[in-house]
Design an enzyme around this catalytic site. Structure first.
Site, mmCIF file in Angstrom:
data_model
loop_
_atom_site.group_PDB
_atom_site.id
_atom_site.type_symbol
_atom_site.label_atom_id
_atom_site.label_comp_id
_atom_site.label_asym_id
_atom_site.label_seq_id
_atom_site.Cartn_x
_atom_site.Cartn_y
_atom_site.Cartn_z
ATOM 1 N N THR A 10 13.410 78.810 36.598
ATOM 2 C CA THR A 10 13.132 78.172 34.922
ATOM 3 C C THR A 10 11.207 78.872 34.779
ATOM 4 O O THR A 10 11.008 79.129 35.634
ATOM 5 C CB THR A 10 13.329 76.849 35.237
ATOM 6 O OG1 THR A 10 12.149 76.492 36.241
ATOM 7 C CG2 THR A 10 14.763 76.501 35.567
ATOM 8 N N ASP A 11 11.712 78.266 33.341
ATOM 9 C CA ASP A 11 10.495 78.297 32.623
ATOM 10 C C ASP A 11 9.528 77.088 33.022
ATOM 11 O O ASP A 11 10.267 76.140 33.408
ATOM 12 C CB ASP A 11 10.048 79.021 31.542
ATOM 13 C CG ASP A 11 11.063 77.568 30.385
ATOM 14 O OD1 ASP A 11 11.332 76.678 30.683
ATOM 15 O OD2 ASP A 11 11.124 78.065 29.410
ATOM 16 N N ALA A 12 8.150 77.067 32.372
ATOM 17 C CA ALA A 12 7.841 75.821 32.547
ATOM 18 C C ALA A 12 8.375 74.585 31.474
ATOM 19 O O ALA A 12 7.755 72.929 32.467
ATOM 20 C CB ALA A 12 6.238 75.374 31.483
ATOM 21 N N ALA A 13 9.507 74.639 30.837
ATOM 22 C CA ALA A 13 10.054 73.667 30.552
ATOM 23 C C ALA A 13 11.557 73.316 31.102
ATOM 24 O O ALA A 13 12.177 72.383 30.656
ATOM 25 C CB ALA A 13 10.126 73.699 28.884
ATOM 26 N N ILE A 15 14.391 75.189 31.273
ATOM 27 C CA ILE A 15 15.057 76.073 31.222
ATOM 28 C C ILE A 15 14.939 77.141 31.756
ATOM 29 O O ILE A 15 13.896 77.837 31.649
ATOM 30 C CB ILE A 15 14.737 76.686 29.294
ATOM 31 C CG1 ILE A 15 14.558 75.461 28.970
ATOM 32 C CG2 ILE A 15 15.947 77.158 28.733
ATOM 33 C CD1 ILE A 15 15.573 74.393 28.920
#
Length: 126
Positions: A10-13, A15
């Site tokens: 995932t990315d930082a959010a 997602i």
């Protein structure tokens, strides 16, 4: 094939990073060969991506359990075309159509019958 989304996917959010859907699909393709005691590449040759079209519909997130469904759309002498979907609880999040060419020493060659018998499992859309 079931895949759980980990933090690294995932990315930082939280997602799933877009390129990881391609990796999930690659893992599902490879897993079929591993289940049969084979690998996607051998002394007979290897598959390479010739073309793909991808459609991102909905995001997956950290902790989600995804299912990758693969369906064989077309078989040719030296290539196959697959439709792969990444689903969550039956809903399609990502879908791609991918053509894989079979090469040996960098040149297209006929897919051996032994490998056709393996990829034929995808005719039913596993």
């Amino acid at each position: 094939m079931k895949i759980r989304v980990y933090y690294e996917d995932t990315d930082a959010a939280g997602i799933v990073y877009y390129a990881n859907y391609l990796k999930f699909c690659e893992r599902a393709r490879s897993e079929l060969f591993f289940e049969k005691g084979k690998t996607p590449q051998s002394e007979e040759g290897y598959f390479v991506v010739k073309h793909l079209e991808a459609d991102y519909r909905y995001p997956a997130g950290l902790g989600d359990v995804l299912n990758v469904v693969t369906k064989l759309v077309e078989k040719r002498k030296a290539s196959i075309t697959l439709l792969q979907r990444v689903e969550k609880e039956g809903e399609t999040l990502f879908e791609m159509r991918i053509r894989l060419a079979f090469l040996k020493e960098g040149k297209p060659v006929k897919i051996p019958d032994s490998l056709y018998s393996i990829v034929s499992a995808w005719e039913s859309g596993e």
